[in-house]
Design a protein around this motif. Structure first.
Motif, PDB file in Angstrom:
ATOM      1  N   ALA A   1      14.447  -0.290  -1.354  1.00  0.00           N
ATOM      2  CA  ALA A   1      15.036   0.147  -0.088  1.00  0.00           C
ATOM      3  C   ALA A   1      14.455   1.491   0.355  1.00  0.00           C
ATOM      4  CB  ALA A   1      16.551   0.239  -0.201  1.00  0.00           C
ATOM      5  N   VAL A   2      14.232   2.396  -0.591  1.00  0.00           N
ATOM      6  CA  VAL A   2      13.678   3.704  -0.234  1.00  0.00           C
ATOM      7  C   VAL A   2      12.233   3.542   0.237  1.00  0.00           C
ATOM      8  CG1 VAL A   2      13.151   6.040  -1.039  1.00  0.00           C
ATOM      9  CG2 VAL A   2      15.241   4.909  -1.808  1.00  0.00           C
ATOM     10  N   ALA A   3      11.480   2.664  -0.391  1.00  0.00           N
ATOM     11  CA  ALA A   3      10.101   2.412   0.038  1.00  0.00           C
ATOM     12  C   ALA A   3      10.078   1.819   1.446  1.00  0.00           C
ATOM     13  CB  ALA A   3       9.398   1.480  -0.943  1.00  0.00           C
ATOM     14  N   ARG A   4      10.994   0.906   1.726  1.00  0.00           N
ATOM     15  CA  ARG A   4      11.059   0.321   3.077  1.00  0.00           C
ATOM     16  C   ARG A   4      11.430   1.387   4.104  1.00  0.00           C
ATOM     17  NH1 ARG A   4      13.812  -3.564   0.301  1.00  0.00           N
ATOM     18  NH2 ARG A   4      15.775  -3.084   1.367  1.00  0.00           N
TER      19      ARG A   4
ATOM     20  N   ALA B   1       8.447   3.552   4.890  1.00  0.00           N
ATOM     21  CA  ALA B   1       7.531   2.874   5.809  1.00  0.00           C
ATOM     22  C   ALA B   1       8.068   2.914   7.236  1.00  0.00           C
ATOM     23  CB  ALA B   1       7.304   1.436   5.353  1.00  0.00           C
ATOM     24  N   GLU B   2       9.364   2.676   7.401  1.00  0.00           N
ATOM     25  CA  GLU B   2       9.984   2.697   8.736  1.00  0.00           C
ATOM     26  C   GLU B   2       9.903   4.085   9.377  1.00  0.00           C
ATOM     27  OE1 GLU B   2      11.429   0.353  10.791  1.00  0.00           O
ATOM     28  OE2 GLU B   2      10.536  -1.082   9.397  1.00  0.00           O
ATOM     29  N   LEU B   3      10.104   5.110   8.561  1.00  0.00           N
ATOM     30  CA  LEU B   3      10.089   6.480   9.068  1.00  0.00           C
ATOM     31  C   LEU B   3       8.677   7.049   9.199  1.00  0.00           C
ATOM     32  CD1 LEU B   3      13.038   8.023   7.014  1.00  0.00           C
ATOM     33  CD2 LEU B   3      13.050   7.355   9.433  1.00  0.00           C
ATOM     34  N   GLY B   4       7.703   6.352   8.601  1.00  0.00           N
ATOM     35  CA  GLY B   4       6.342   6.890   8.587  1.00  0.00           C
ATOM     36  C   GLY B   4       6.227   8.098   7.679  1.00  0.00           C
ATOM     37  N   GLU B   5       7.029   8.125   6.646  1.00  0.00           N
ATOM     38  CA  GLU B   5       7.067   9.244   5.696  1.00  0.00           C
ATOM     39  C   GLU B   5       6.572   8.743   4.356  1.00  0.00           C
ATOM     40  OE1 GLU B   5       7.148  12.722   4.741  1.00  0.00           O
ATOM     41  OE2 GLU B   5       8.596  12.674   6.375  1.00  0.00           O
TER      42      GLU B   5
ATOM     43  N   ARG C   1       2.483   3.569  -6.490  1.00  0.00           N
ATOM     44  CA  ARG C   1       2.203   2.215  -6.969  1.00  0.00           C
ATOM     45  C   ARG C   1       3.262   1.243  -6.484  1.00  0.00           C
ATOM     46  NH1 ARG C   1       2.981   0.810 -13.017  1.00  0.00           N
ATOM     47  NH2 ARG C   1       5.018   0.449 -12.158  1.00  0.00           N
ATOM     48  N   ILE C   2       4.509   1.689  -6.516  1.00  0.00           N
ATOM     49  CA  ILE C   2       5.608   0.842  -6.070  1.00  0.00           C
ATOM     50  C   ILE C   2       5.472   0.545  -4.582  1.00  0.00           C
ATOM     51  CG2 ILE C   2       8.110   0.811  -5.658  1.00  0.00           C
ATOM     52  CD1 ILE C   2       8.305   2.464  -8.325  1.00  0.00           C
ATOM     53  N   ASP C   3       5.109   1.555  -3.820  1.00  0.00           N
ATOM     54  CA  ASP C   3       4.938   1.382  -2.386  1.00  0.00           C
ATOM     55  C   ASP C   3       3.451   1.184  -2.116  1.00  0.00           C
ATOM     56  OD1 ASP C   3       5.176   1.375   0.342  1.00  0.00           O
ATOM     57  OD2 ASP C   3       5.209   3.557   0.511  1.00  0.00           O
ATOM     58  N   GLY C   4       2.979  -0.044  -2.257  1.00  0.00           N
ATOM     59  CA  GLY C   4       1.555  -0.347  -2.121  1.00  0.00           C
ATOM     60  C   GLY C   4       0.953   0.108  -0.815  1.00  0.00           C
ATOM     61  N   THR C   5       1.771   0.305   0.223  1.00  0.00           N
ATOM     62  CA  THR C   5       1.229   0.740   1.506  1.00  0.00           C
ATOM     63  C   THR C   5       0.623   2.128   1.394  1.00  0.00           C
ATOM     64  OG1 THR C   5       3.358   1.644   2.192  1.00  0.00           O
ATOM     65  CG2 THR C   5       2.879  -0.644   2.813  1.00  0.00           C
ATOM     66  N   ALA C   6       1.126   2.958   0.480  1.00  0.00           N
ATOM     67  CA  ALA C   6       0.578   4.305   0.319  1.00  0.00           C
ATOM     68  C   ALA C   6      -0.823   4.268  -0.263  1.00  0.00           C
ATOM     69  CB  ALA C   6       1.479   5.141  -0.598  1.00  0.00           C
ATOM     70  N   LEU C   7      -1.185   3.145  -0.867  1.00  0.00           N
ATOM     71  CA  LEU C   7      -2.502   3.026  -1.482  1.00  0.00           C
ATOM     72  C   LEU C   7      -3.369   2.003  -0.755  1.00  0.00           C
ATOM     73  CD1 LEU C   7      -1.324   3.034  -5.183  1.00  0.00           C
ATOM     74  CD2 LEU C   7      -2.219   4.934  -3.864  1.00  0.00           C
ATOM     75  N   GLY C   8      -3.037   1.747   0.490  1.00  0.00           N
ATOM     76  CA  GLY C   8      -3.849   0.822   1.257  1.00  0.00           C
ATOM     77  C   GLY C   8      -3.363  -0.605   1.163  1.00  0.00           C
ATOM     78  N   GLY C   9      -2.346  -0.857   0.348  1.00  0.00           N
ATOM     79  CA  GLY C   9      -1.736  -2.163   0.270  1.00  0.00           C
ATOM     80  C   GLY C   9      -2.580  -3.227  -0.418  1.00  0.00           C
ATOM     81  N   SER C  10      -3.779  -2.906  -0.844  1.00  0.00           N
ATOM     82  CA  SER C  10      -4.630  -3.949  -1.434  1.00  0.00           C
ATOM     83  C   SER C  10      -4.970  -3.640  -2.877  1.00  0.00           C
ATOM     84  CB  SER C  10      -5.901  -4.106  -0.600  1.00  0.00           C
ATOM     85  OG  SER C  10      -6.591  -2.876  -0.548  1.00  0.00           O
ATOM     86  N   GLY C  11      -4.041  -3.076  -3.578  1.00  0.00           N
ATOM     87  CA  GLY C  11      -4.265  -2.815  -4.991  1.00  0.00           C
ATOM     88  C   GLY C  11      -4.455  -1.344  -5.263  1.00  0.00           C
ATOM     89  N   LEU C  12      -4.123  -0.998  -6.477  1.00  0.00           N
ATOM     90  CA  LEU C  12      -4.105   0.394  -6.891  1.00  0.00           C
ATOM     91  C   LEU C  12      -5.449   1.083  -6.789  1.00  0.00           C
ATOM     92  CD1 LEU C  12      -2.218   2.469  -7.992  1.00  0.00           C
ATOM     93  CD2 LEU C  12      -2.696   1.630 -10.268  1.00  0.00           C
ATOM     94  N   HIS C  13      -6.504   0.384  -7.134  1.00  0.00           N
ATOM     95  CA  HIS C  13      -7.812   1.035  -7.175  1.00  0.00           C
ATOM     96  C   HIS C  13      -8.531   0.986  -5.831  1.00  0.00           C
ATOM     97  CE1 HIS C  13      -7.018   1.131 -11.354  1.00  0.00           C
ATOM     98  NE2 HIS C  13      -7.187  -0.149 -11.534  1.00  0.00           N
ATOM     99  N   ALA C  14      -7.888   0.417  -4.812  1.00  0.00           N
ATOM    100  CA  ALA C  14      -8.564   0.189  -3.542  1.00  0.00           C
ATOM    101  C   ALA C  14      -8.885   1.466  -2.782  1.00  0.00           C
ATOM    102  CB  ALA C  14      -7.723  -0.730  -2.662  1.00  0.00           C
ATOM    103  N   SER C  15      -8.127   2.507  -2.977  1.00  0.00           N
ATOM    104  CA  SER C  15      -8.360   3.725  -2.207  1.00  0.00           C
ATOM    105  C   SER C  15      -8.722   4.882  -3.125  1.00  0.00           C
ATOM    106  CB  SER C  15      -7.111   4.078  -1.406  1.00  0.00           C
ATOM    107  OG  SER C  15      -6.098   4.544  -2.264  1.00  0.00           O
ATOM    108  N   ARG C  16      -9.342   5.861  -2.548  1.00  0.00           N
ATOM    109  CA  ARG C  16      -9.681   7.079  -3.286  1.00  0.00           C
ATOM    110  C   ARG C  16      -8.409   7.781  -3.742  1.00  0.00           C
ATOM    111  NH1 ARG C  16     -13.460  10.895  -0.154  1.00  0.00           N
ATOM    112  NH2 ARG C  16     -14.716   9.035  -0.380  1.00  0.00           N
ATOM    113  N   GLU C  17      -7.389   7.803  -2.866  1.00  0.00           N
ATOM    114  CA  GLU C  17      -6.115   8.426  -3.223  1.00  0.00           C
ATOM    115  C   GLU C  17      -5.468   7.686  -4.386  1.00  0.00           C
ATOM    116  OE1 GLU C  17      -2.681  10.977  -2.976  1.00  0.00           O
ATOM    117  OE2 GLU C  17      -4.811  11.170  -2.590  1.00  0.00           O
TER     118      GLU C  17
END
Length: 189
Positions: free
Chosen positions: A31-34, A37-41, A140-156
Motif C-alpha cells: 500500500a505504501v509503494a502504491r 507511485a500515486e504521489l510521485g514520491e 526492490r519492493i517498488d520496482g518502479t523506482a528501478l525502472g520496473g524491469s528488474g533490479l539490474h536494469a538501471s544504474r540506480e
C-alpha cells in the motif's frame, strides 16, 4: 509555506503512512509503494516520513518546533529525519538539544551521531549500513523506482544493490567484532 508548516505537512503525511504500515490487512500489501507511485514520491522518503511520525507525537513535534537554537532557528525536517534514526528517546532528546544549542547543520549532527551512537562507534556504522540496505530493499519492493524491469536494469538499481551488499558485509564485521568482545568479557569473568 513556512518551514514549520512544511514540517507539519510532512508529519501529517507520515502519520497516515505509519497507519498504513500498521494495517496491511486493511490497506493491502504494498500500500505504501502504491501511495508513493500515486504521489510521485520515492518510497524511502515516505518511510522516513512515517519514522518521524512514529518517533514523536504531534504534541511532542510542536514542542520541538517551538524551540530555537542559539542562531534563532528551529530544527529542519532533515534534522528530524536524522534524529528519528536514533532508537533511544533519551539519546534523541540529547542530540536535539545539542543540535539547537550548537546550531549544528544536518551534516554536523550526522557526524556527531555517527561518531558515537549510544556510546558505541560501531553502532554508527551499523546504523548507516542498515539505512543503505533498507533503501535498497524499499527500491526492490517498488520496482518502479528501478525502472520496473528488474533490479539490474538501471544504474540506480545497480548502485543500490552494491550499497546493500557492502552494508551487509560491514554489518557482519561489526557484529563479529562485538561478538568477539562479548565472548572475551564472558571468558575473562
Amino acid at each position: 509555506m513556512s518551514r514549520s508548516g512544511d514540517i507539519r505537512s510532512r508529519f501529517a503525511l507520515g502519520e497516515a503512512i505509519a497507519e498504513i504500515k500498521r494495517a496491511p490487512s486493511t490497506y493491502g500489501e504494498r500500500a505504501v509503494a502504491r501511495l508513493a507511485a500515486e504521489l510521485g514520491e520515492d518510497l524511502p522518503s515516505l518511510y522516513r516520513y512515517a519514522t518521524v511520525a512514529e518517533r514523536w507525537s504531534a504534541a511532542q513535534l510542536e514542542e520541538l518546533l517551538g524551540r530555537t537554537g542559539a542562531d534563532g532557528r528551529t530544527l529542519s525536517w532533515s534534522h528530524l529525519v536524522l534524529l528519528a534514526g536514533v532508537e533511544s528517546p533519551c539519546e534523541r532528546d540529547r542530540y536535539a538539544d545539542r543540535a539547537l544549542a550548537e546550531s549544528l547543520s544536518v551534516r554536523e549532527l550526522a557526524s556527531a551521531i555517527e561518531a558515537c551512537v549510544e556510546g558505541s562507534p560501531g553502532r554508527g556504522v551499523l546504523a548507516r549500513n542498515v539505512r543503505a540496505a533498507e533503501k535498497f530493499l524499499a527500491a526492490r519492493i517498488d520496482g518502479t523506482a528501478l525502472g520496473g524491469s528488474g533490479l539490474h536494469a538501471s544504474r540506480e538499481g545497480r548502485r543500490l544493490l552494491e550499497q546493500a551488499i557492502a552494508a551487509h558485509e560491514a554489518m557482519k564485521d561489526v557484529v563479529q567484532r562485538q561478538l568477539d568482545e562479548l565472548r572475551s568479557l564472558r571468558d575473562a569473568g
